[in-house]
Design a protein around this motif. Structure first.
Motif, mmCIF file in Angstrom:
data_model
loop_
_atom_site.group_PDB
_atom_site.id
_atom_site.type_symbol
_atom_site.label_atom_id
_atom_site.label_comp_id
_atom_site.label_asym_id
_atom_site.label_seq_id
_atom_site.Cartn_x
_atom_site.Cartn_y
_atom_site.Cartn_z
ATOM 1 N N TRP A 1 31.470 46.659 -0.456
ATOM 2 C CA TRP A 1 30.690 46.717 0.787
ATOM 3 C C TRP A 1 29.256 46.247 0.553
ATOM 4 O O TRP A 1 28.686 45.533 1.367
ATOM 5 C CB TRP A 1 30.721 48.117 1.375
ATOM 6 N N PHE B 1 29.337 42.330 0.173
ATOM 7 C CA PHE B 1 29.774 41.473 1.273
ATOM 8 C C PHE B 1 29.604 42.053 2.682
ATOM 9 O O PHE B 1 29.599 41.305 3.647
ATOM 10 C CB PHE B 1 31.253 41.114 1.086
ATOM 11 N N GLY B 2 29.499 43.373 2.819
ATOM 12 C CA GLY B 2 29.577 43.946 4.154
ATOM 13 C C GLY B 2 28.361 44.659 4.683
ATOM 14 O O GLY B 2 28.260 44.858 5.899
ATOM 15 N N PRO C 1 26.617 37.994 2.359
ATOM 16 C CA PRO C 1 27.156 38.473 3.638
ATOM 17 C C PRO C 1 28.374 37.667 4.108
ATOM 18 O O PRO C 1 28.337 36.439 4.156
ATOM 19 C CB PRO C 1 25.997 38.296 4.615
ATOM 20 N N ALA C 2 29.436 38.385 4.404
ATOM 21 C CA ALA C 2 30.646 37.752 4.937
ATOM 22 C C ALA C 2 30.443 37.482 6.419
ATOM 23 O O ALA C 2 29.900 38.313 7.145
ATOM 24 C CB ALA C 2 31.843 38.669 4.717
ATOM 25 N N GLU C 3 30.890 36.323 6.864
ATOM 26 C CA GLU C 3 30.757 35.944 8.270
ATOM 27 C C GLU C 3 32.076 35.401 8.794
ATOM 28 O O GLU C 3 32.920 34.953 8.031
ATOM 29 C CB GLU C 3 29.658 34.893 8.427
ATOM 30 N N TRP D 1 35.990 35.674 7.450
ATOM 31 C CA TRP D 1 35.847 36.425 6.205
ATOM 32 C C TRP D 1 35.341 37.835 6.477
ATOM 33 O O TRP D 1 35.752 38.787 5.815
ATOM 34 C CB TRP D 1 34.936 35.687 5.226
ATOM 35 N N ARG D 2 34.459 37.951 7.470
ATOM 36 C CA ARG D 2 33.967 39.284 7.849
ATOM 37 C C ARG D 2 35.107 40.108 8.445
ATOM 38 O O ARG D 2 35.257 41.294 8.145
ATOM 39 C CB ARG D 2 32.814 39.154 8.865
ATOM 40 N N LEU E 1 37.301 41.217 5.633
ATOM 41 C CA LEU E 1 36.642 42.282 4.884
ATOM 42 C C LEU E 1 36.770 43.610 5.614
ATOM 43 O O LEU E 1 37.135 44.628 5.016
ATOM 44 C CB LEU E 1 35.164 41.946 4.665
ATOM 45 N N GLU E 2 36.469 43.613 6.903
ATOM 46 C CA GLU E 2 36.532 44.861 7.667
ATOM 47 C C GLU E 2 37.959 45.396 7.756
ATOM 48 O O GLU E 2 38.170 46.603 7.642
ATOM 49 C CB GLU E 2 35.939 44.664 9.057
#
Length: 112
Positions: free
Chosen positions: A52, A55-56, A64-66, A69-70, A73-74
């Motif tokens: 986290w 990346f989160g 930072p995942a966007e 990819w975000r 991740l979530e």
């Protein structure tokens, strides 16, 4: 409307903490020696916190995942929390946790 967005942000923060609690709880429910249960609980939390943080984390993520990819991740992060609860035998709580995440994510997408 702003109050609802703030409440949803609070919900996400509480869900983030819930993931860590769920992973720790799962580790402590394993059928093994106490020292190994503690090691798995602390180690699991450390892995989730590291992922986290990298990346989160909202404003402070190292990478930072966007976009997609975000989302991945979530789903992995919060799904991991729900899975940990289910593996610990807390199926109803796992379903409630997953539903709260889905509602939270849908509202964040709606307000974006």
């Amino acid at each position: 409307m702003r109050a609802l967005e703030n409440a949803n942000s609070l919900l996400m923060f509480l869900l983030e903490l819930g993931v860590l609690a769920a992973v720790g709880y799962w580790g402590l429910t394993l059928a093994t020696s106490l020292w190994l249960r503690i090691l798995v609980a602390v180690g699991g939390i450390a892995v989730f916190v590291t992922v986290w943080a990298l990346f989160g984390a909202a404003a402070d993520a190292t990478y930072p995942a966007e976009g997609i990819w975000r989302a991945a991740l979530e789903i992995g992060w919060f799904g991991g929390g729900a899975t940990a609860l289910a593996l610990a035998g807390r199926t109803t709580l796992a379903v409630i946790f997953a539903v709260l995440f889905i509602i939270n994510a849908a509202l964040r997408l709606y307000w974006k």
